[in-house]
Design an enzyme around this catalytic site. Structure first.
Site, PDB file in Angstrom:
ATOM      1  N   GLU A 128       2.194  -5.680  -9.158  1.00 55.32           N
ATOM      2  CA  GLU A 128       1.489  -4.669 -10.091  1.00 55.32           C
ATOM      3  C   GLU A 128       2.673  -3.753 -10.704  1.00 55.32           C
ATOM      4  O   GLU A 128       3.170  -2.920 -10.076  1.00 55.32           O
ATOM      5  CB  GLU A 128       0.480  -3.782  -9.276  1.00 55.32           C
ATOM      6  N   ASP A 171      -5.671   7.514  -8.325  1.00 55.49           N
ATOM      7  CA  ASP A 171      -4.213   7.401  -7.453  1.00 55.49           C
ATOM      8  C   ASP A 171      -4.004   8.730  -7.188  1.00 55.49           C
ATOM      9  O   ASP A 171      -4.440   9.733  -7.389  1.00 55.49           O
ATOM     10  CB  ASP A 171      -2.983   7.070  -8.605  1.00 55.49           C
TER      11      ASP A 171
END
Length: 246
Positions: free
Chosen positions: A34, A45
């Site tokens: 990724e 996140d």
């Protein structure tokens, strides 16, 4: 063999480093990479990846850097772009599709794009032989799961808990794994809170794991030089890959 997906933040601490560590991760047994697109408000996140995003942006990251690095990386490892929808919206999804094809990238992970908003774009991506990874959370109902996985491909991103990446929380995922498998044969990968200590447990009943914060922590360690960071992350990837398959 269970799969390992590794997330890194593109352009941090440098674009050259991004290429070098990506190729090293491929050699270490990582199956899919990724490449994170730095963004000022990465809502899914935790503080580790958020800090790396901010540092990449402060260092002058531009989208052209993503495309440049991807052309060097994608021939050597299955590569996805992970980013929030804002850049896709402003540049146009078709723009990113064309750039992905040109770069050799195989698809996208867009955590803030819910199913209903993703539906118009899925045919465009499918026609270009690109994947848009679907997310399922432990809070999703069986009806919702059935909707989400209807057109899923490549793998399903099963969020290990309701929250943000890197917090290391734990939740019993076996019931939702059973529900997902009732409706699809698409592989299931678990993300959020996966590291060298939790990987073996979180890999139970699924086809792979997704690791981000554990790797990015090493990138943020200013006591290490570039070579030391690459070596440490590669050894960590090998350790996790061994644990999920032991």
């Amino acid at each position: 063999m269970k799969k390992l997906v590794a997330y890194i933040t593109t352009g941090y601490p440098s674009l050259e480093f991004t290429v070098d560590i990506s190729l090293s991760l491929a050699e270490a047994g990582v199956d899919t990479l990724e490449l994170g697109i730095p963004f000022s408000d990465p809502v899914a996140d935790g503080v580790v990846i958020e800090k790396a995003n901010l540092k990449a942006l402060q260092g002058g990251f531009r989208l052209e850097h993503l495309f440049e690095a991807s052309k060097e990386i994608a021939p050597h490892i299955d590569t996805l772009w992970m980013g929030y929808f804002n850049p896709f919206y402003h540049k146009g999804v078709d723009y990113f599709i064309n750039k992905a094809k040109d770069s050799g990238v195989n698809g996208f992970i867009i955590p803030d794009l819910p199913l209903e908003e993703a539906l118009p774009y899925k045919p465009m991506m499918r026609d270009a032989n690109l994947s848009l990874i679907d997310f399922i959370a432990p809070t999703d109902s069986k009806d919702r799961i059935k909707q989400i996985v209807k057109d899923s491909d490549k793998f399903i991103y099963l969020v290990a808990y309701a929250g943000i990446t890197g917090s290391g929380e734990s939740e019993n995922l076996q019931p939702i794994i059973t529900d997902i498998r009732e409706y699809t044969d698409t592989p299931i990968y678990v993300g959020f809170g996966v590291n060298e200590n939790t990987a073996k447990e979180k890999a139970q009943g699924v086809d792979g794991v997704i690791v981000g914060s554990a790797f990015v922590k090493v990138l943020l360690d200013e006591s290490l030089n570039h070579s030391e960071k690459i070596k440490k992350v590669s050894l960590l990837a090998k350790e996790i890959k061994d644990k999920i398959n032991s």
